[in-house]
Design a protein around this motif. Structure first.
Motif, PDB file in Angstrom:
ATOM      1  N   ALA A 126       0.822  -1.211   0.000  1.00 36.37           N
ATOM      2  CA  ALA A 126       0.000   0.000   0.000  1.00 36.37           C
ATOM      3  C   ALA A 126       0.855   1.259   0.000  1.00 36.37           C
ATOM      4  CB  ALA A 126      -0.932  -0.005   1.209  1.00 36.37           C
ATOM      5  N   GLU A 127       2.013   1.191   0.629  1.00 31.16           N
ATOM      6  CA  GLU A 127       2.903   2.347   0.656  1.00 31.16           C
ATOM      7  C   GLU A 127       3.516   2.628  -0.711  1.00 31.16           C
ATOM      8  OE1 GLU A 127       4.382   1.877   5.305  1.00 31.16           O
ATOM      9  OE2 GLU A 127       5.643   1.137   3.675  1.00 31.16           O
ATOM     10  N   ARG A 128       3.639   1.600  -1.515  1.00 26.23           N
ATOM     11  CA  ARG A 128       4.421   1.696  -2.751  1.00 26.23           C
ATOM     12  C   ARG A 128       3.587   1.744  -4.020  1.00 26.23           C
ATOM     13  NH1 ARG A 128       6.846  -3.291  -2.584  1.00 26.23           N
ATOM     14  NH2 ARG A 128       5.628  -4.066  -4.329  1.00 26.23           N
ATOM     15  N   GLU A 129       2.454   1.056  -4.040  1.00 29.55           N
ATOM     16  CA  GLU A 129       1.721   0.840  -5.282  1.00 29.55           C
ATOM     17  C   GLU A 129       0.517   1.781  -5.418  1.00 29.55           C
ATOM     18  OE1 GLU A 129       2.800  -1.065  -7.604  1.00 29.55           O
ATOM     19  OE2 GLU A 129       4.422  -2.039  -6.500  1.00 29.55           O
ATOM     20  N   GLU A 130       0.490   2.564  -6.488  1.00 31.02           N
ATOM     21  CA  GLU A 130      -0.572   3.548  -6.663  1.00 31.02           C
ATOM     22  C   GLU A 130      -1.923   2.916  -6.971  1.00 31.02           C
ATOM     23  OE1 GLU A 130       0.548   6.490  -9.489  1.00 31.02           O
ATOM     24  OE2 GLU A 130       2.225   7.244  -8.275  1.00 31.02           O
ATOM     25  N   ARG A 131      -1.944   1.683  -7.467  1.00 30.33           N
ATOM     26  CA  ARG A 131      -3.232   1.026  -7.742  1.00 30.33           C
ATOM     27  C   ARG A 131      -3.938   0.592  -6.463  1.00 30.33           C
ATOM     28  NH1 ARG A 131      -3.618  -3.678 -10.372  1.00 30.33           N
ATOM     29  NH2 ARG A 131      -1.481  -4.329  -9.943  1.00 30.33           N
ATOM     30  N   ILE A 132      -3.228   0.617  -5.357  1.00 28.96           N
ATOM     31  CA  ILE A 132      -3.838   0.241  -4.080  1.00 28.96           C
ATOM     32  C   ILE A 132      -4.507   1.468  -3.476  1.00 28.96           C
ATOM     33  CG2 ILE A 132      -3.383  -0.552  -1.731  1.00 28.96           C
ATOM     34  CD1 ILE A 132      -1.219  -2.348  -2.890  1.00 28.96           C
ATOM     35  N   VAL A 133      -5.817   1.336  -3.229  1.00 28.79           N
ATOM     36  CA  VAL A 133      -6.624   2.478  -2.795  1.00 28.79           C
ATOM     37  C   VAL A 133      -7.002   2.405  -1.324  1.00 28.79           C
ATOM     38  CG1 VAL A 133      -7.514   2.918  -5.112  1.00 28.79           C
ATOM     39  CG2 VAL A 133      -8.736   1.326  -3.599  1.00 28.79           C
ATOM     40  N   GLY A 134      -6.528   1.376  -0.614  1.00 35.10           N
ATOM     41  CA  GLY A 134      -6.814   1.256   0.804  1.00 35.10           C
ATOM     42  C   GLY A 134      -6.179   0.006   1.371  1.00 35.10           C
ATOM     43  N   ALA A 135      -6.057  -0.027   2.692  1.00 40.47           N
ATOM     44  CA  ALA A 135      -5.450  -1.189   3.344  1.00 40.47           C
ATOM     45  C   ALA A 135      -6.083  -1.422   4.700  1.00 40.47           C
ATOM     46  CB  ALA A 135      -3.943  -0.993   3.505  1.00 40.47           C
ATOM     47  N   LEU A 136      -6.275  -2.704   5.013  1.00 37.28           N
ATOM     48  CA  LEU A 136      -6.717  -3.130   6.338  1.00 37.28           C
ATOM     49  C   LEU A 136      -5.644  -4.036   6.912  1.00 37.28           C
ATOM     50  CD1 LEU A 136      -9.517  -3.601   4.263  1.00 37.28           C
ATOM     51  CD2 LEU A 136     -10.468  -3.288   6.557  1.00 37.28           C
ATOM     52  N   LEU A 137      -5.184  -3.723   8.113  1.00 43.64           N
ATOM     53  CA  LEU A 137      -4.094  -4.464   8.742  1.00 43.64           C
ATOM     54  C   LEU A 137      -4.587  -5.030  10.067  1.00 43.64           C
ATOM     55  CD1 LEU A 137      -1.234  -1.834   8.187  1.00 43.64           C
ATOM     56  CD2 LEU A 137      -2.070  -3.597   6.600  1.00 43.64           C
ATOM     57  N   VAL A 138      -4.476  -6.338  10.222  1.00 44.89           N
ATOM     58  CA  VAL A 138      -4.986  -7.031  11.412  1.00 44.89           C
ATOM     59  C   VAL A 138      -3.818  -7.646  12.179  1.00 44.89           C
ATOM     60  CG1 VAL A 138      -6.592  -8.765  12.275  1.00 44.89           C
ATOM     61  CG2 VAL A 138      -7.101  -7.561  10.128  1.00 44.89           C
ATOM     62  N   GLY A 139      -3.675  -7.246  13.435  1.00 42.68           N
ATOM     63  CA  GLY A 139      -2.587  -7.785  14.245  1.00 42.68           C
ATOM     64  C   GLY A 139      -1.223  -7.413  13.722  1.00 42.68           C
TER      65      GLY A 139
END
Length: 199
Positions: A94-107
């Motif tokens: 998510a930090e690097r790729e512009e096609r990623i529009v959101g992130a959910l991080l669990v644990g």
């Protein structure tokens, strides 16, 4: 709609992960939950995590390459959803790729400084939602807080959900020492809310 790339934990592609993919699809999105460990899964408890960490020590680099390849094969836009070991990979993508529009991080989801700084920085405007239990023994709370602060300061919409308890993979009903039905239900509702912005 988006394509959700689900990145499993060090315990492998357990049933809870494939069930979550089905839930995401039922919400009107596409979801992929690849097996990055070639069929290897582990149970919970001290023994299960010890075995999982030993497996990562030997095969972690190859598994990480598989995560990159799985993302590269997907059409955009993409949301990453990662658990523990998978949260780290979801974060870095998510930090690097512009096609990623959101992130959910669990644990997971952490930012280290000094010699442990990997150079990654949160992309401003990329929504982030973190889910973890307040007494999770595997989460570095200071490093997690650093990531949350960084993402919010970048202008991103950030939600940091803290659940009562000490489970690491609290949404996995197959891990009775960690599972919380109440937290799992709330987690699923919050995942639905996060993804609703992309419908």
């Amino acid at each position: 709609m988006v394509t959700v790339l689900i990145v499993h934990s060090a315990l492998g592609l357990r049933p809870a992960i494939t069930e979550l993919a089905e839930t995401v699809i039922a919400l009107g999105h596409s979801a992929v939950a690849p097996d990055f460990f070639g069929g290897q899964t582990f149970g919970g408890g001290a023994t299960g995590y010890e075995e999982a960490l030993a497996h990562l020590k030997e095969h972690g680099q190859i598994a990480g390459q598989r995560v990159e390849e799985a993302y590269a094969a997907l059409p955009g836009p993409v949301v990453t959803l990662g658990f523990s070991w998978g949260a780290g990979h979801a974060q870095r993508l998510a930090e690097r790729e512009e096609r990623i529009v959101g992130a959910l991080l669990v644990g997971g989801g952490e930012r280290y400084g000094g010699e442990w700084d990997d150079g990654g920085r949160w992309r401003g405007g990329t929504p982030l939602a973190c889910h973890w239990m307040v007494e999770d023994p595997w989460l570095d709370t200071a490093a997690h807080a650093a990531l949350v602060t960084e993402a919010a300061s970048s202008g991103s919409d950030v939600s940091d959900y803290v659940y009562p308890g000490d489970g690491h993979l609290f949404m996995d009903a197959g891990l009775p020492e960690e599972y919380s039905r109440e937290a799992a239900e709330l987690f699923r509702a919050r995942v639905e809310g996060f993804l609703s912005r992309f419908l």
